[in-house]
Design an enzyme around this catalytic site. Structure first.
Site, PDB file in Angstrom:
ATOM      1  N   LYS A  75       0.983  -1.253  -0.034  1.00 25.76           N
ATOM      2  CA  LYS A  75       0.042   0.034   0.107  1.00 25.76           C
ATOM      3  C   LYS A  75       0.986   1.306  -0.012  1.00 25.76           C
ATOM      4  O   LYS A  75       1.488   1.452   1.028  1.00 25.76           O
ATOM      5  CB  LYS A  75      -0.833   0.124   1.330  1.00 25.76           C
ATOM      6  CG  LYS A  75      -2.155   1.184   1.098  1.00 25.76           C
ATOM      7  CD  LYS A  75      -2.476   1.760   2.329  1.00 25.76           C
ATOM      8  CE  LYS A  75      -1.716   3.083   2.688  1.00 25.76           C
ATOM      9  NZ  LYS A  75      -1.763   4.462   1.995  1.00 25.76           N
ATOM     10  N   GLY A 125       6.977   5.441   8.046  1.00 32.14           N
ATOM     11  CA  GLY A 125       6.052   6.679   7.735  1.00 32.14           C
ATOM     12  C   GLY A 125       6.333   7.178   9.204  1.00 32.14           C
ATOM     13  O   GLY A 125       7.400   7.115   9.968  1.00 32.14           O
ATOM     14  N   SER A 126       5.224   8.047   9.781  1.00 30.53           N
ATOM     15  CA  SER A 126       5.368   8.665  11.014  1.00 30.53           C
ATOM     16  C   SER A 126       5.459   7.748  12.212  1.00 30.53           C
ATOM     17  O   SER A 126       4.778   6.882  12.274  1.00 30.53           O
ATOM     18  CB  SER A 126       4.149   9.772  10.789  1.00 30.53           C
ATOM     19  OG  SER A 126       3.045   9.240  11.036  1.00 30.53           O
ATOM     20  N   THR A 127       5.927   8.303  13.056  1.00 35.09           N
ATOM     21  CA  THR A 127       6.206   7.599  14.399  1.00 35.09           C
ATOM     22  C   THR A 127       4.426   7.609  14.995  1.00 35.09           C
ATOM     23  O   THR A 127       4.015   6.508  15.699  1.00 35.09           O
ATOM     24  CB  THR A 127       6.892   8.462  15.495  1.00 35.09           C
ATOM     25  OG1 THR A 127       8.354   8.351  15.024  1.00 35.09           O
ATOM     26  CG2 THR A 127       6.971   7.926  16.907  1.00 35.09           C
ATOM     27  N   VAL A 172       1.602   7.356  13.424  1.00 35.40           N
ATOM     28  CA  VAL A 172       0.819   6.467  12.775  1.00 35.40           C
ATOM     29  C   VAL A 172       1.560   4.813  13.002  1.00 35.40           C
ATOM     30  O   VAL A 172       0.772   3.946  13.060  1.00 35.40           O
ATOM     31  CB  VAL A 172       0.731   6.665  11.350  1.00 35.40           C
ATOM     32  CG1 VAL A 172      -0.090   5.467  10.517  1.00 35.40           C
ATOM     33  CG2 VAL A 172      -0.047   7.972  10.995  1.00 35.40           C
ATOM     34  N   GLY A 173       2.926   5.054  13.067  1.00 34.21           N
ATOM     35  CA  GLY A 173       3.521   3.901  13.500  1.00 34.21           C
ATOM     36  C   GLY A 173       3.143   3.281  14.923  1.00 34.21           C
ATOM     37  O   GLY A 173       3.046   1.935  15.024  1.00 34.21           O
ATOM     38  N   GLU A 204      10.042   1.768  10.043  1.00 37.77           N
ATOM     39  CA  GLU A 204      10.947   3.004   9.969  1.00 37.77           C
ATOM     40  C   GLU A 204      10.154   4.232  10.273  1.00 37.77           C
ATOM     41  O   GLU A 204       9.358   4.687   9.549  1.00 37.77           O
ATOM     42  CB  GLU A 204      11.491   2.801   8.440  1.00 37.77           C
ATOM     43  CG  GLU A 204      12.248   1.535   8.231  1.00 37.77           C
ATOM     44  CD  GLU A 204      13.489   1.292   9.213  1.00 37.77           C
ATOM     45  OE1 GLU A 204      14.054   2.329   9.610  1.00 37.77           O
ATOM     46  OE2 GLU A 204      13.944   0.272   9.343  1.00 37.77           O
ATOM     47  N   CYS A 242      13.168  11.446   6.730  1.00 39.20           N
ATOM     48  CA  CYS A 242      13.180  10.976   8.164  1.00 39.20           C
ATOM     49  C   CYS A 242      14.508  11.353   8.531  1.00 39.20           C
ATOM     50  O   CYS A 242      14.697  11.630   9.676  1.00 39.20           O
ATOM     51  CB  CYS A 242      12.976   9.491   7.897  1.00 39.20           C
ATOM     52  SG  CYS A 242      13.837   8.668   6.991  1.00 39.20           S
ATOM     53  N   GLU A 273       9.928  16.629  15.188  1.00 41.35           N
ATOM     54  CA  GLU A 273      10.065  16.546  13.759  1.00 41.35           C
ATOM     55  C   GLU A 273       9.506  17.658  13.007  1.00 41.35           C
ATOM     56  O   GLU A 273       8.279  17.465  12.990  1.00 41.35           O
ATOM     57  CB  GLU A 273       9.877  15.068  13.297  1.00 41.35           C
ATOM     58  CG  GLU A 273      10.353  14.768  11.790  1.00 41.35           C
ATOM     59  CD  GLU A 273       9.843  13.479  11.383  1.00 41.35           C
ATOM     60  OE1 GLU A 273       8.766  13.145  11.389  1.00 41.35           O
ATOM     61  OE2 GLU A 273      10.974  12.720  10.730  1.00 41.35           O
TER      62      GLU A 273
HETATM   63  P1  NAD Z   1       2.024   8.883   7.422  1.00 41.23           P
HETATM   64  O1  NAD Z   1       2.521   7.991   8.837  1.00 41.23           O
HETATM   65  O2  NAD Z   1       1.040   9.648   7.713  1.00 41.23           O
HETATM   66  O3  NAD Z   1       1.584   7.479   6.317  1.00 41.23           O
HETATM   67  C1  NAD Z   1       2.716   6.470   6.164  1.00 41.23           C
HETATM   68  C2  NAD Z   1       1.965   5.274   5.401  1.00 41.23           C
HETATM   69  O4  NAD Z   1       0.833   4.917   6.442  1.00 41.23           O
HETATM   70  C3  NAD Z   1       0.916   5.653   4.538  1.00 41.23           C
HETATM   71  O5  NAD Z   1       0.821   4.842   3.189  1.00 41.23           O
HETATM   72  C4  NAD Z   1      -0.364   6.121   5.032  1.00 41.23           C
HETATM   73  O6  NAD Z   1      -1.650   5.941   4.154  1.00 41.23           O
HETATM   74  C5  NAD Z   1      -0.298   4.886   5.930  1.00 41.23           C
HETATM   75  N1  NAD Z   1      -1.420   4.877   7.027  1.00 41.23           N
HETATM   76  C6  NAD Z   1      -2.076   6.004   7.734  1.00 41.23           C
HETATM   77  N2  NAD Z   1      -2.993   5.743   8.599  1.00 41.23           N
HETATM   78  C7  NAD Z   1      -2.622   4.324   8.821  1.00 41.23           C
HETATM   79  C8  NAD Z   1      -3.215   3.442   9.609  1.00 41.23           C
HETATM   80  N3  NAD Z   1      -4.255   3.877  10.492  1.00 41.23           N
HETATM   81  N4  NAD Z   1      -3.011   2.052   9.712  1.00 41.23           N
HETATM   82  C9  NAD Z   1      -1.921   1.756   8.610  1.00 41.23           C
HETATM   83  N5  NAD Z   1      -1.533   2.712   7.777  1.00 41.23           N
HETATM   84  C10 NAD Z   1      -1.863   3.595   7.676  1.00 41.23           C
HETATM   85  O7  NAD Z   1       3.367   9.279   7.196  1.00 41.23           O
HETATM   86  P2  NAD Z   1       3.730  10.321   5.916  1.00 41.23           P
HETATM   87  O8  NAD Z   1       3.319  11.344   6.330  1.00 41.23           O
HETATM   88  O9  NAD Z   1       3.449   9.483   4.642  1.00 41.23           O
HETATM   89  O10 NAD Z   1       5.275  10.321   5.811  1.00 41.23           O
HETATM   90  C11 NAD Z   1       6.222  10.950   6.550  1.00 41.23           C
HETATM   91  C12 NAD Z   1       6.677  10.487   7.898  1.00 41.23           C
HETATM   92  O11 NAD Z   1       7.305   9.340   7.472  1.00 41.23           O
HETATM   93  C13 NAD Z   1       7.487  11.198   8.579  1.00 41.23           C
HETATM   94  O12 NAD Z   1       7.413  10.996  10.122  1.00 41.23           O
HETATM   95  C14 NAD Z   1       8.957  10.564   8.292  1.00 41.23           C
HETATM   96  O13 NAD Z   1       9.995  10.903   9.399  1.00 41.23           O
HETATM   97  C15 NAD Z   1       8.558   9.000   8.211  1.00 41.23           C
HETATM   98  N6  NAD Z   1       9.575   8.507   7.221  1.00 41.23           N
HETATM   99  C16 NAD Z   1      10.550   7.730   8.045  1.00 41.23           C
HETATM  100  C17 NAD Z   1      11.517   6.953   7.137  1.00 41.23           C
HETATM  101  C18 NAD Z   1      12.333   5.973   7.900  1.00 41.23           C
HETATM  102  O14 NAD Z   1      12.876   5.119   7.146  1.00 41.23           O
HETATM  103  N7  NAD Z   1      12.681   6.217   9.093  1.00 41.23           N
HETATM  104  C19 NAD Z   1      11.594   7.034   6.044  1.00 41.23           C
HETATM  105  C20 NAD Z   1      10.680   8.135   5.208  1.00 41.23           C
HETATM  106  C21 NAD Z   1       9.666   8.498   6.217  1.00 41.23           C
END
Ligand code: NAD
Length: 499
Positions: free
Chosen positions: A187, A240-242, A244-245, A262, A296, A393
């Site tokens: 996804k 993704g973001s901490t 949502v993670g 990550e 990130c 961040e």
């Molecule tokens: P995000 O957390 O908003 O979304 C990431 C993904 O998760 C998207 O595909 C989103 O649709 C999905 N998502 C959203 N809600 C969800 C849920 N409830 N359940 C499962 N999946 C869901 O992040 P973003 O805004 O797309 O990206 C930016 C963030 O990603 C920043 O915080 C950045 O630091 C982090 N990031 C980390 C790394 C790393 O490797 N450490 C790399 C790139 C980005």
């Protein structure tokens, strides 16, 4: 050759469907999703938008492909051949992929091109690991015992990616899962789905069997959450973001699936007075403006030793004035647009909060007055360690400059956030570099350089920056289960002794 900005924008939007079980489908409920270019405010992508029913079909297809299909049963050498074919096909289509990435994300097309080339290298590297994956044997357990430790593919992997490096990040995960013999439901971010669908076409043409990789454009709360909570998904690989993670980890607990996370960072570059001053200034500027600070790994905090702090901040401000911000499709652009409206609002509110907390906006600080979503290169000085701008961040082109007295002070400051993704140390004294590097709690510490990466070097975070590591020679192992074969040789001594 990369086409001109005018030619690209004159083309109709990219149209994509859902890849489920080897065929391209509209969504079961007919829903679609539109993507507008953040730099030009035009529709550049129209996609079938998956719902829960589509997600469940994709998971079932991945399950069948894993439980009964050829992929997990193939020789590593055969899987490696397919992964190499993917790598070569990516390179053949690199301009097309990079252009779509630049349109959807807002990043300069030249940078997107370098990322696509880097992604192809990851597919090549994973192909080499497909033939290396192996377990262990123990011939030391006594005459009657032989122990064998098998590595088996973990099963169906849910791959969830963000919008900042869509093609590169899916390539940090998928080829390694495939090399191990897993199947996947991918996804991508709903803001930047196009290039992952192009990857789907490439995978099909390279001979990845039906159902092994399924790709769903859709919302996190719908597709993402279904993947995270579904009992037939064995592992989630999330970037993704901490925030949502953390939610995803909590929700995955109901099925106790494996998670690889990550997440975010607030990465310090520590600049000692004895460093190569110009090189460190350049890295400070590169570290915060690359990808408009939406990394990130962005070096969003520069910690400078007191004796050079003022001169360093002034030099960073001067160099920041020369950064070329503009249309991602024009050659020479160094910094493109902010990818989403929400991110734009977040960046501007962080700058406002820093101003209110008493920091000085030494450069920039505003949205640019032009078509598209752009933020001025911004340098914030007078930042105190307890201010939000020093700890949270921002994910934008906003650099915080702080100062420190000595090595102890620098390390304390570096470790003072909840994150621990990466850091850099700048000094011409190798002993200083190594002492700092060993004490910094982060997954990557660069020494006299910044933001470099190689497939061979693991990547991931301490603390709230994540769980697990990607890349490196153990990358495929993360997508495996361990099974013990405990074998008895010859007659066994009965437990039951007749009385
Ligand atoms: P995000 O957390 O908003 O979304 C990431 C993904 O998760 C998207 O595909 C989103 O649709 C999905 N998502 C959203 N809600 C969800 C849920 N409830 N359940 C499962 N999946 C869901 O992040 P973003 O805004 O797309 O990206 C930016 C963030 O990603 C920043 O915080 C950045 O630091 C982090 N990031 C980390 C790394 C790393 O490797 N450490 C790399 C790139 C980005």
């Amino acid at each position: 050759m990369t086409p001109s900005s005018h030619e690209v924008l004159a083309k109709p939007p990219f149209r994509g469907k859902l890849l489920i079980d080897g065929a391209w489908h509209e969504a079961a409920d007919g829903q679609t999703l539109e993507r507008r270019s953040p730099a030009h405010d035009r529709v550049v992508g129209i996609y079938a938008q998956a719902g829960v029913a589509d997600t469940e079909r994709a998971i079932a297809a991945a399950r069948r492909a894993f439980d009964r299909g050829p992929w997990p049963r193939m020789k590593g050498a055969e899987r490696a051949r397919v992964l190499r074919a993917v790598a070569e096909a990516i390179l053949l289509r690199k301009h097309e992929i990079a252009t779509l990435e630049a349109l959807e994300n807002g990043k300069p097309v030249a940078q997107a091109l370098a990322e696509v080339e880097g992604a192809a290298d990851l597919w090549h590297y994973a192909a080499s690991l497909a033939r290396q994956l192996h377990g262990e044997s123990y011939n030391t357990l006594g005459e009657a015992t032989l122990g064998v430790v098998l590595r088996e593919p973990i099963g169906v992997v849910g791959v969830i990616t963000p919008w900042n490096f869509p093609f590169l990040i899916v390539s940090q995960k998928l080829p390694f899962a495939l090399a191990a013999g897993c199947t996947a439901v991918v996804k991508p971010s709903e803001f930047t789905s196009g290039t992952t669908l192009l990857l789907g076409e490439i995978l099909q043409a390279a001979g990845v069997p039906a159902g092994v990789v399924n790709i769903l454009v859709g919302l996190g709360a719908v597709v993402g959450e279904t993947l995270v909570t579904h009992a037939e998904v064995d592992m989630i690989s999330f970037t993704g973001s901490t925030a949502v993670g953390k939610q995803a980890v909590a929700k995955s607990a109901a099925t106790l699936k494996k998670v690889s996370m990550e997440l975010g960072g607030k990465n310090p570059q520590i600049v000692f007075a004895d460093c190569d001053f110009d090189a460190a200034v350049d890295a400070a500027v590169y570290g915060i403006y690359f990808n408009a600070g939406q990394c990130c790994n962005s070096g969003s905090r520069v910690l400078v030793q007191e004796s050079i702090a003022e001169r360093f901040a002034a030099a960073v401000v001067e160099r920041s004035k020369d950064i070329v911000v503009g249309d991602p499709l024009v050659a020479g652009t160094q910094v493109g647009a902010i990818t989403t409206e929400k991110q734009l609002a977040t960046i501007l509110s962080h700058i406002e909060a820093a101003r209110r907390a008493g920091a000085t906006i030494a450069l920039g600080g505003s949205r640019m007055d032009r078509e598209g979503m752009y933020v001025e290169p911004t340098v914030v000085t007078g930042v105190e360690p307890d201010m939000a701008i020093a700890r949270e961040e921002v994910f934008g082109p906003v650099l915080s400059v702080l100062s420190f007295k000595d090595l102890d002070d620098a390390v304390t400051l570096a470790n003072s956030t909840l994150y621990g993704l990466s850091a850099a140390v700048w000094s011409n004294d190798f002993s200083t570099c190594l002492q700092a590097a060993r004490r910094i709690r982060a997954g990557t510490v660069w020494v006299n350089t910044f933001l470099e990466g190689h497939a061979e070097l693991p990547f991931g975070g301490y603390r709230e920056s994540g769980i697990g590591r990607e890349l490196g020679r153990f990358a495929t192992e993360d997508y495996t289960e361990t099974k013990t074969l405990h074998m008895h040789l010859g007659a066994r001594t009965d437990w039951y002794v007749p009385q």
